[in-house]
Structures are given as C-alpha cells and as structure tokens.
Design a protein around this motif. Structure first.
Motif, mmCIF file in Angstrom:
data_model
loop_
_atom_site.group_PDB
_atom_site.id
_atom_site.type_symbol
_atom_site.label_atom_id
_atom_site.label_comp_id
_atom_site.label_asym_id
_atom_site.label_seq_id
_atom_site.Cartn_x
_atom_site.Cartn_y
_atom_site.Cartn_z
ATOM 1 N N ARG A 189 4.206 33.444 -16.476
ATOM 2 C CA ARG A 189 5.126 34.294 -15.708
ATOM 3 C C ARG A 189 6.551 33.773 -15.772
ATOM 4 N N GLN A 211 1.981 41.029 -7.202
ATOM 5 C CA GLN A 211 2.338 39.614 -7.304
ATOM 6 C C GLN A 211 1.107 38.721 -7.176
ATOM 7 N N ASP A 262 1.198 29.451 -16.463
ATOM 8 C CA ASP A 262 2.596 29.616 -16.049
ATOM 9 C C ASP A 262 3.390 30.467 -17.026
ATOM 10 N N THR A 306 -2.222 31.962 -3.449
ATOM 11 C CA THR A 306 -2.629 32.136 -4.849
ATOM 12 C C THR A 306 -1.640 31.534 -5.828
ATOM 13 N N ALA A 307 -0.471 31.116 -5.373
ATOM 14 C CA ALA A 307 0.515 30.537 -6.284
ATOM 15 C C ALA A 307 -0.055 29.255 -6.902
ATOM 16 N N GLY A 308 -0.103 29.225 -8.232
ATOM 17 C CA GLY A 308 -0.615 28.042 -8.918
ATOM 18 C C GLY A 308 -2.117 27.879 -8.834
ATOM 19 N N VAL A 366 0.056 35.648 -1.252
ATOM 20 C CA VAL A 366 0.951 35.296 -2.360
ATOM 21 C C VAL A 366 1.180 33.793 -2.388
ATOM 22 N N SER A 380 -0.476 36.050 -10.034
ATOM 23 C CA SER A 380 -0.833 34.652 -9.798
ATOM 24 C C SER A 380 -2.268 34.361 -10.225
ATOM 25 N N ASP A 395 -2.461 34.698 -14.314
ATOM 26 C CA ASP A 395 -1.638 33.739 -15.062
ATOM 27 C C ASP A 395 -2.275 32.358 -14.982
#
Length: 817
Positions: free
Chosen positions: A468, A456, A466, A419-421, A416, A460, A463
């Motif tokens: 989300r 989740q 952004d 993979t964010a961004g 998580v 990421s 998306d």
C-alpha cells in the motif's frame, strides 16, 4: 560529707569523647577507646546508647547544638562498628535520639537526624527485630517532603532530607518480614503522594526532582505482585485530587516511570487498575477521561508483547464501552441524558478528542498482541458493531439513529487501527467467515464514511508486504510508467502467503469482486473511495499473482467500463467519469504487471487518445487537486474537475475493447473463454432489497457462492417477484441457516464423541466416493489419439477414432517435463 561514687567506666568513656569546646569536634582517640570497649563488652552497648541519648536530650534542651552533633557522630560510628546480638537495644536508643532531632523545629537538626537515619538504613543487621516501629518516621519524613519553610534553599534541603528519609525507611523495611508491612495503604498513602509532590516541583536549585525519581523507581522496583495495587492507587488519587489528568504531561511521565520500574510480568496489573479508574470516571469531564486514555496508550506502548495478560478482552471491552458512552454524551449534551439546570454541559470537541484517543489506544494495545489474540480482538469488535434487529441486548440510549451511525463509524475506525500491519500465515483461521462476511456486507451501506472505512480494513487485511505504501497504489497516474521494483514483489514473499490468500480468494473472491462493482455504483462515492478501490484492485493483483485472478480482475475492469457507459444506473457525471478513470488506471497497472506487449500497446493507445480527446476519462483530470490554482482565482467551484455536461459520445477509440484484449491475451496463453465472457456480478437477496440508509437497518442475508460449482449453467425461467415471494425467501433463508447451524453442530459433536474406528470408516468411505467421482471424470475427459496409429477399423470397413484417456496416452520423452 556524702561519699562520691565513681562513674561507671562506660559513662567515663562516653564523657571523654566530648571536648571542652564543641567546635573542636569529636575526640577521636577517646572515641576509639569507646568503640573498643563496646566491642569487648557488647552487653554494655545498650547502656552506652542510653547514656548518649540522655546527654543528647539534655544538650538539645540547652541549645548546645555542637555537642548534639558530636553525640550523633559517636552514635553513627558505634552503629557502624557493632553488629552483635544485643544491637537491637542500642538501635532503640539510636532511633529515640533520631526522633528527638526530627521533632525539633531547627532545620539543621532535622537534616542531621535524617542523615543518621539514612546511614542506619544502609546497615544490614545480623539479628531481626520483632517490635521496632517506623510509623513515626514515615509520617515525619512525609511531612518534611511538604515543607513550606520561608527560605527556598533551606526548604529544598528539608524536602530532600524527607525524600532520603523515605528512601531509607523503604530500604530498611521492604525486605524485613518481621516489620510492619510498608506496603499497607496507611503507609503508601503518605509515601507516594509525598514523592509525587516533589516530582512535579518546578524548583531547579539543587532540585529534589531527580532524587525523588530515583526513590520512586526504587520503591516500585521492590514491589511484589501483591503490592502493585497499593502502590498505584495513591498515584491515581493524587492525580485526581490535584487535577493532573487534564495536563496529561505529568500523568504520562508518572506512569512511564511506573511501567519502566516495575517487573515486566506485573505490567498488566497497572493496566488493569487504569481501566478500572477509567470506568470509575465515566461521568467525569472528557479531558480527564482523555488523560487517562493517553496514559493507557503510553502504558501499552511500553508493555512487552503479551503483557496485557488474561485481561485482553477486558481491555478492549472497557475502551469500547467508553467510546460508546462518549458518543452518547456528545449527542445528548449531558451525562445523564437530560438537559436539566445544574447538569454538566458536554463540550462536543472534547468528546471527539477523547474518541480519537480511545481509537489510538485500541490500536496501540493491538500492536502488543500476538496474531491469534489480535484476530480474536477483531472478531470481538466486529460483534460490538450495533445492528438493530440483531443485537437486541444493546442498551437503549437517547442518541437515536445518529448515535448508532457514529458508534458504527468509531468501531470501524478501531478495526482500522487493529488491522494495521496484521500478518498471519493462515488467513482462513485468523479471519473466518464470521468476520469477513459482515465486513463485506457493511460495504453496501449508503453511508460513504462507513464504506471508506471498510475498504481501508480490506486493504490492511489483503496487503501482506506493505505494498500500500507503493507510489502507484495511491497515485493512479496513467501518464507515468509504474516502477514495479518499488513494490515488495519478491518470489519469497509471494510464496509465503500465496496459499492462504488463494484459499481465501477461492471462498470469498467472487463476493469481493461483487462488492467492488457495487461500490462503484454508489452515488455518494468520492475521490477517496475510487482511489481506495484502485488500491484494492492493485493489491489483489500483486499479492495473489495468479493468472485466474488477473483474468477475473480484467473482466471486472471491463465491466466497470460498461457500468460507466450505461444510463440505466443514473450515475452522476462525476461518478461515471471516475469509474472510467478507475478502469483506465487499473488496466494501465495490470498491463505492466503481465508484460504482454500487444496488451500494453492497446491500453497505451486508448490512454493516448483519451489524453487528446477526453481527458476527463483519466484520473489526472477527474481527481484534480490543485489548491494553489483555486486560491489564485478565489473561486471554490474551480476546485472541481472539468467535466462535460454529458457522456453520450464516449465511444470508439477512447474505450478499451474486450474483443481486442481477449485476442491479445489469448495469444499469450490466457484463458480465452473466461476473457470472452463478460463479467456479470452475482446478486444476492441482500442486493435486491431496498437501499439501506445505514448498516443498522439491514440484516445480512448473504448466500455463500461456491466458486467451483458448475450448476449455475442451468438457468431457470424468470418468475414474478411479489411481496409474498420476498417474505417466503426471508423465512426460508432463516430456516436454512438454522438447519445448517444444526448440521455443523452434529458434525462437530460426532468427531468429538464418536469412536476412532467409526471416524476412520467414515473418512475412508468419503475417500472411496471421491475416487469414484474422479474415475468418472477421467472417463469423460477423453481425447482422440495423438497419431494416425490410434485409428481402428470398424466391422463395416470404416475407420473411427479410438478414445484414449489422457492419463493413458504415451508421450515422447522430450514432451514430458
């Protein structure tokens, strides 16, 4: 009577600079004469220095400190003025006198000697020195840095003098290749701890902290590639010896100074040493390990992009290993897996804090990496998720099944963070099937925490802009109109990733829909699961913005409504209401995205009826969250939504009608055939197996689904499923996987080793085959002529339509775009 011999001229000139009363200070006129003589006769400079040293030693022994100060002032002036080739012998006399002062017990003389040495250190000598040694000065200045003199003011002055002296030694030796290497451990083990000791000093009256920080930064800034390790090792030892990891504040401050001071290309060396130190402390307390991890977190944030260098996977391998060890320690209660008397007891809450720190650090490191390296890290972490029966080489621990589950959760939390961004222009290259297929299979586990983490991660990855963060994604309130403008839905952004996402959807879309459908069937799904599923559906609609995707998602929403109506699945009342609410929220969203008036009208009419008659079918009532109301009534049971005892009477106007939606969308140009066909999830062998209790109890047997394959229309008669059938299916699937792997290997080997002419001929033959298939399709795809002129007469006087291929039809110019 003895004959008095006259003193040499240089001695008379030296004697003349000393006044009768030392309080009068240096005789400046005579000092100028001495300086002129030294410049005119440089061969006498060493004798001048020796004579001054002799007088100073005599004055120190007789406690005539006034004359001592005059002698040092004279030496300083001569040193500043003379730069001849014979300066080395004079410097030896000078350093001998400085050493004499530093050995004194009188603080004023120590400070006087230090000031003279600092002036000397700032002088650039014209001639190198082959035999000069500064070992004594390193030791003495380090000792002064630890002064414990009774008077706090004098103690501070002595410590500051020691810091200045060390700074002078570094300046004098760091660029002199003929000197003993100041970066040797024997010197660094004295210099660095002395600086750190004063850096953490709490004294604020003329505090040496600022001076120490400047000196420390200068030392690190001069460190070359091969010297970084010797400079950092004493820092780690000092923090260990004084238990400074646990407080975190000072350790973080130290390494911030280090990371900002060293050359940026050396940052990965510091990170590498921290990783090694973390491994060395694997059996230390959780607070110590957490302190090291926090320092790693700060170091990663400061390091420039890509500065982790060639140790990328080593970084994540170390962090993941520490994560696994922490889970084992938490569950077993000791570092060696035993509970013998004398073993150190583990505190579970401290281990959990460490685990969270490791996960944050993994995300921080990932944010410094370019896209291609981050995708490699994602695959690396995915391969570390323990699956018994697959990862046979995993070390056995005493943590058992619960340990496996916890490690799976921790690794998914790490994914998580990674993979964010995450942004990439080629989704298939950055996220191959070897990553996506295991990730989707993990969403079928019965563990609700694991399923939520997988959702989740999917959010990421899908998306791209952004979205989300948009209000409508996380607050599915159907009573409010959605402000589409708050989302980043622009033509440029949609086109930027549209192709790669569409290709990804074409390969994995049906599989993704199936997992969404099966996720809604899980009895353990809660509010967060359904809200995340709603967010996933919304992102698919927004990011792809394709008619085919919209139709598939509407069919999926209607299938979810049928799932909630069915009693075969034995879903609890809450889950059935939640699925109804999810379908309503998504249809409310998609109708506003499509902007078809009749479609919007039908959706809003159903929602209005539900608000009046069945509010428990809407998200506002199902996902109720009103802590204030609960606290007033002091009854936790009221925190739950107000649900009916049964859902037998859910019918009529409270349901979305597939026939009505098909009619209104078909009139707006949507594919009516697809809308009229109810969505039926394509089950695989994995879904037919018994329920999994964890990810670790399943081996993925997923079969790739070709979205554009039309052979599925031919249905085979149902056959009896027995144990032998399942066993043969498993064996056959494994054999097919091996055959497919061998076939791919042969194809890759052929393109690597075959001659160019052979490859070109092979590709040409495939192109010819493709063209022949297209010609067959064009011949089959025929239409009657567009006008009566297209009719012809048969031999019996009857008329029949002449079949004309579409690509041969002649259209008026106004009909051609």
């Amino acid at each position: 009577m003895p004959v008095l011999t006259a003193l040499p001229r240089y001695k008379r000139l030296v004697d003349n600079i000393f006044p009768e009363d030392p309080e009068d200070g240096l005789v400046k006129a005579n000092m100028e004469k001495l300086t002129f003589y030294a410049l005119s006769a440089p061969e006498k400079l060493d004798r001048i220095g020796a004579y001054l040293s002799e007088r100073l030693s005599r004055d120190v022994a007789r406690h005539r400190y006034g004359y001592v100060c005059i002698a040092m002032e004279a030496l300083d002036q001569l040193l500043m003025a003379c730069h001849c080739q014979s300066i080395n012998l004079f410097v030896e006399s000078f350093l001998k006198m400085v050493r004499k002062l530093l050995e004194s017990d009188k603080p004023s003389l120590q400070i006087l000697g230090t000031n003279s040495f600092v002036k000397f250190a700032n002088i650039e000598e014209d001639t190198p020195s082959y035999h000069r040694s500064y070992d004594f000065f390193v030791s003495r200045f380090s000792e002064m840095c630890h002064s414990s003199y009774e008077d706090p003011d004098i103690r501070t002055k002595i410590r500051m003098a020691g810091i200045k002296g060390l700074q002078g030694v570094v300046r004098k030796t760091v660029n002199d290749e003929l000197q003993a290497n100041i970066w040797d451990p024997q010197h660094m083990d004295k210099i660095v701890p002395s600086l750190l000791f004063n850096l953490q000093s709490g004294e604020r009256t003329e505090s040496p902290v600022e001076l120490t920080e400047r000196c420390f930064r200068e030392l690190l800034g001069r460190a070359a590639y091969g010297n970084i390790k010797n400079a950092i090792t004493p820092v780690l030892m000092h923090l260990d010896n004084h238990s400074l990891w646990e407080g975190k504040t000072f350790a973080v401050r130290c390494f911030k100074i280090i990371m900002y001071s060293i050359q940026s290309q050396h940052s990965h060396l510091v990170i590498q040493q921290l990783l090694g130190h973390l491994d060395a402390n694997s059996k230390n307390s959780a607070t110590v390990r957490a302190g090291i991890v926090e320092v790693l977190l700060e170091a990663a944030a400061i390091a420039a992009s890509g500065s982790v260098g060639p140790t990328v996977l080593e970084v994540f391998n170390t962090l993941l290993r520490q994560l696994r060890l922490s889970v084992d320690y938490e569950l077993t209660g000791s570092y060696d897996g035993s509970t013998n008397i004398g073993t150190k007891i583990i505190k579970a809450h401290e281990e959990r804090q460490l685990q969270e720190a490791v996960i944050r650090t993994i995300g921080s490191f990932a944010n410094t990496l370019p896209t291609y390296q981050r995708s490699e890290v994602m695959l690396f972490i995915m391969g570390k998720i323990p699956v018994p029966g697959v990862h046979l080489a995993l070390p056995s621990t005493g943590s058992g099944h619960e340990g496996t589950r916890m490690i799976q959760v921790m690794l998914l939390k790490s994914l998580v963070q990674v993979t964010a961004g995450f942004q990439t222009t080629n989704m298939l290259t950055a996220l191959p099937s070897s990553f996506l297929e295991p990730l989707l299979s993990f969403s079928l586990t019965e563990d609700p925490e694991v399923r939520l983490l997988v959702l989740q991660i999917l959010l990421s990855l899908i998306d791209r802009h952004d979205n989300r963060l948009c209000k409508f994604i996380f607050t599915p309130n159907v009573s409010e109109q959605i402000d589409i403008h708050i989302c980043n839905i622009t033509a440029e952004k949609l086109q930027y990733f549209k192709f790669s996402l569409w290709v990804l959807h074409s390969q994995h879309g049906q599989q993704l829909y199936r997992h969404i459908y099966l996720g809604c069937k899980e009895h353990s799904s809660g509010r967060q699961h359904y809200e995340t599923l709603f967010a996933l559906l919304g992102l698919l609609s927004v990011e792809l913005a394709n008619e085919e995707v919209v139709v598939d998602l509407i069919r999926l929403a209607l299938a979810l409504q049928d799932l909630a109506l069915s009693t075969d699945e034995a879903l609890p009342i809450f889950n059935r209401c939640a699925v109804h609410a999810l379908a309503a929220a998504y249809l409310n969203l998609i109708c506003q995205l499509t902007t078809v008036p009749a479609f919007c009208q039908h959706i809003h009419e159903v929602i209005e009826v539900r608000q009046k008659e069945s509010p428990y079918l809407l998200p506002e009532d199902v996902f109720i969250d009103n802590p204030n109301y609960c606290s007033l009534l002091n009854n936790l049971s009221l925190f739950l939504p107000r649900l009916p005892s049964s859902l037998e009477k859910v019918e009529g106007d409270v349901l979305f009608l597939q026939s009505k939606i098909t009619e209104v969308l078909g009139g707006s140009g949507y594919n009516t055939d697809r809308l009229a066909t109810p969505y039926v999830p394509q089950y695989t062998d994995e879904d037919r197996l018994s329920k999994r209790k964890s990810i670790g109890e399943t081996i993925s047997l997923q079969v790739e689904v070709d979205v554009f394959c039309f052979s599925v229309l031919q249905r085979t008669p149902a056959e009896e499923i027995t144990f032998e059938t399942l066993k043969n299916a498993i064996v056959d699937s494994v054999g097919m996987e091996e055959q497919e792997r061998e076939r791919r290997r042969q194809v890759v080997e052929k393109f690597q080793k075959a001659p160019f002419e052979e490859i070109a001929a092979h590709c040409g033959a495939r192109a010819t085959l493709l063209q022949s298939k297209l010609n067959q399709i064009f011949e089959i795809t025929i239409r009657p002529p567009p006008s009566p002129s297209g009719t012809i007469s048969s031999g019996y006087g009857q008329t029949q339509s002449r079949s004309v291929p579409i690509y041969e039809m002649k259209f008026p110019d106004l009909c051609v775009y």
